[in-house]
Design an enzyme around this catalytic site. Structure first.
Site, PDB file in Angstrom:
ATOM      1  N   ASP A 239      -7.914   3.976  -3.877  1.00  0.00           N
ATOM      2  CA  ASP A 239      -7.048   2.921  -3.083  1.00  0.00           C
ATOM      3  C   ASP A 239      -6.847   1.970  -4.082  1.00  0.00           C
ATOM      4  O   ASP A 239      -7.459   1.001  -4.588  1.00  0.00           O
ATOM      5  CB  ASP A 239      -7.624   2.406  -2.045  1.00  0.00           C
ATOM      6  CG  ASP A 239      -6.908   1.852  -1.088  1.00  0.00           C
ATOM      7  OD1 ASP A 239      -5.841   1.457  -1.525  1.00  0.00           O
ATOM      8  OD2 ASP A 239      -7.055   1.577  -0.027  1.00  0.00           O
TER       9      ASP A 239
ATOM     10  N   CYS B 217       0.929  -1.287  -0.043  1.00  0.00           N
ATOM     11  CA  CYS B 217      -0.164  -0.050   0.009  1.00  0.00           C
ATOM     12  C   CYS B 217       0.719   1.250   0.048  1.00  0.00           C
ATOM     13  O   CYS B 217       0.624   2.264  -0.763  1.00  0.00           O
ATOM     14  CB  CYS B 217      -1.025  -0.071   1.181  1.00  0.00           C
ATOM     15  SG  CYS B 217      -0.249   0.294   2.739  1.00  0.00           S
TER      16      CYS B 217
ATOM     17  N   HIS C 108      -2.108   1.149   6.885  1.00  0.00           N
ATOM     18  CA  HIS C 108      -2.411   1.184   5.562  1.00  0.00           C
ATOM     19  C   HIS C 108      -2.303   2.727   5.226  1.00  0.00           C
ATOM     20  O   HIS C 108      -2.642   3.788   5.861  1.00  0.00           O
ATOM     21  CB  HIS C 108      -3.746   0.670   5.445  1.00  0.00           C
ATOM     22  CG  HIS C 108      -4.323   0.897   3.709  1.00  0.00           C
ATOM     23  ND1 HIS C 108      -3.571   0.082   3.021  1.00  0.00           N
ATOM     24  CD2 HIS C 108      -5.202   1.376   3.260  1.00  0.00           C
ATOM     25  CE1 HIS C 108      -4.378   0.151   1.829  1.00  0.00           C
ATOM     26  NE2 HIS C 108      -5.424   1.052   2.276  1.00  0.00           N
TER      27      HIS C 108
END
Length: 271
Positions: free
Chosen positions: A124, A70, A108
């Site tokens: 995302d 991420c 994250h």
């Protein structure tokens, strides 16, 4: 990012340079990013350093045609969106685990993106299986997406949570708890270090390389297990027998050239 870097990034994901930072452009670049840049943790098991700096992220994702997890993927994607004219904020989140437990702080990284019309979106490309398209940030009703039924809701205030925290829910299950305070990339260094070194991190316990397929399904290589899921949920799974076959799949299905097969650095950890 300069103009040359932007053009190289757009070629990497197969998108023409857009004229304006519209919602349609955001939808296109997110989907194409998910289809072409894998979510992968191979660096953790290849002994490669993970550096959260724009140049190093671009060198990896664009120059070396790799993926990442991420911090790397959304870090690089945020830089691209900013260069295209979007207003981008980096947001920290904690992933929901078993029994309602939340992951570490800066667990994250996700993106809050404002388009030219003033609308705001949760983008995302670094969670693995997530929404294919950006989610309307201010909407609290269910949002249909090829990746599932999503909702963004106010988080309950148990355990000293912040009143502004939001839960991202998919198919009725809370996925991660999102802060709304803007962060900078350097804030996530400790989280990236923990996830790439701690025996308690699931990233050190297993290998994964995954992307959305052009038909809306997903292809994932976990160690030597290759899984292909169709858009309607049909699934094929097989074990790769040789290291050469593993390297061929990385190259042909994910565009990743490796000179050796990654091996899990922490194979004896369970749970």
């Amino acid at each position: 990012m300069d103009s040359t870097q932007v053009d190289a990034y757009l070629r990497r994901i197969g998108v023409e340079r857009p004229a304006r930072p519209t919602v349609d452009v955001l939808r296109e670049v997110q989907l194409r990013h998910l289809q072409t840049v894998p979510f992968e943790n191979l660096s953790v098991h290849l002994g490669e350093e993970i550096v959260l700096a724009e140049k190093r992220l671009l060198d990896k994702v664009v120059g070396a045609r790799r993926g990442g997890f991420c911090y790397e993927l959304n870090g690089a994607f945020g830089s691209l969106l900013t260069a295209l004219g979007f207003d981008v904020s980096l947001l920290a989140a904690r992933v929901h685990g078993d029994e309602g437990r939340l992951g570490i702080p800066y667990d994250h990284l996700a993106l809050r993106v404002r388009a030219v019309d003033g609308s705001e979106w949760l983008a995302d490309v670094g969670f693995g299986a997530h929404s294919h398209y950006p989610l309307a940030f201010e909407a609290r009703e269910e949002q249909e997406d090829p990746g599932g039924r999503f909702r963004i809701v106010e988080a309950p205030q148990r355990g000293g949570g912040n009143a502004a925290d939001l839960d991202v829910v998919v198919d009725g299950r809370a996925q991660y708890r999102l802060e709304t305070r803007p962060r900078v990339l350097g804030d996530f260094v400790a989280g990236a270090w923990w996830h790439s070194t701690s025996p308690a991190s699931h990233f050190t316990q297993s290998l994964v390389c995954s992307r959305v397929t052009e038909d809306g399904g997903r292809i994932t290589l976990s160690g030597r297990t290759l899984k292909v899921t169709g858009p309607e949920g049909a699934r094929e799974e097989r074990e790769l027998e040789t290291g050469e076959e593993v390297l061929d799949v990385y190259r042909e299905r994910f565009g990743i050239e490796l000179d050796r097969v990654p091996t899990v650095r922490n194979p004896n950890r369970s749970g």
